[in-house]
Design an enzyme around this catalytic site. Sequence first.
Site, PDB file in Angstrom:
ATOM      1  N   GLY A  89      37.340 -59.265  18.397  1.00  0.00           N
ATOM      2  CA  GLY A  89      37.728 -58.059  19.114  1.00  0.00           C
ATOM      3  C   GLY A  89      38.052 -56.926  18.153  1.00  0.00           C
ATOM      4  O   GLY A  89      38.239 -57.136  16.945  1.00  0.00           O
ATOM      5  N   CYS A  90      38.138 -55.721  18.685  1.00  0.00           N
ATOM      6  CA  CYS A  90      38.348 -54.548  17.838  1.00  0.00           C
ATOM      7  C   CYS A  90      39.760 -54.500  17.254  1.00  0.00           C
ATOM      8  O   CYS A  90      39.929 -54.354  16.040  1.00  0.00           O
ATOM      9  CB  CYS A  90      38.034 -53.276  18.607  1.00  0.00           C
TER      10      CYS A  90
END
Length: 344
Positions: free
Chosen positions: A147-148
């Site tokens: 994920g970011c």
Amino acid sequence: MLKVGVIGAIGYVGAELIRILINHPKVKLEAISSTSYIGETISSIYKNFYGKVNLICTDMEEVIKKSDLVFAALPHGLSEEIAELTFKENKILIDLGADFRLSKEEDYKKWYGLNFLFKDLHKNSIYALPEFNRSKIKNYKIIANPGCYPTSIELGLMPALKNNFISVDNIICDSKSGATGAGRTLSLKSHYTEVNENLSAYAIGNHRHTPEIVECLSKISGKKVSITFTPHLLPINRGILSTIYCNLKKEICLEEIHKSYAEFYKNEPFINIMPLGETAQIKDVKYTNNCNISLHQDHNKNQLIIISVIDNMLKGAAGQAVQNMNILMDFEETDGLDFIAFSN
């Protein structure tokens, strides 16, 4: 040329993948899909692709059939069925969703409200943060792209944990993201009048990226890591800035910490350790696959403060996915990703 396809091509991340892949020197973008836009060309939806890409959105089975490697840029809960199809066909899936990021089904159930549909598939997947487990990625056909928010935090903390500089308890991660992180589908919180001239925290104490961050950092450390993670929405289009506060285990000067970070990441093409006295900022990584990290100490010298910045659409999503593809296929890791930031 490697034949690649994108499932979920109409979201921001899917479109960013297309933008990268059409300029990649060693791949050919064969097919794209979107359940909402079947039969429409990508250039009719994203006008920046006029004259460059006129692929028609089809169904996911067609994408899998035409591709050697498939990118899935979909919300959680939708990638396992795709993984089952690609795995049966001995093809590679790089999943940009959350379905394969957590190793324990109970964690996925707790945070996402779903069970694993194909439990055996999870044994054949890997959490693919390149700087952490690059050597293992080639052994898997199902790649879980991080994920970011986790990417910015994990890269910021990895050298400190590996070198045992900091306590694994009570690490505070204060992260701020641009509005593209909320996706293309409009909601009240991402409406212009809600985002503009505003800064807001959300999912306080229970953001779904929390177990992903804890699991990865615990593997890095070899000990269970405890974090407090709070995300915020910035009134900008793209970028993440994570400010991370951690307690030093012993008295150590910032110069020594900086030297260890520089040594740790010296061979990483996308990680930049800023000179002491400088502060990492979003504009210096925007539209790149870079992660810039700056290091600071509080006035008492007993707390390390780490600033880690990435472009959430690139190093936090599409760029890192292409980086993982490059590793898998023995391409140069920087192929298709050698971007310079827009500084204004």
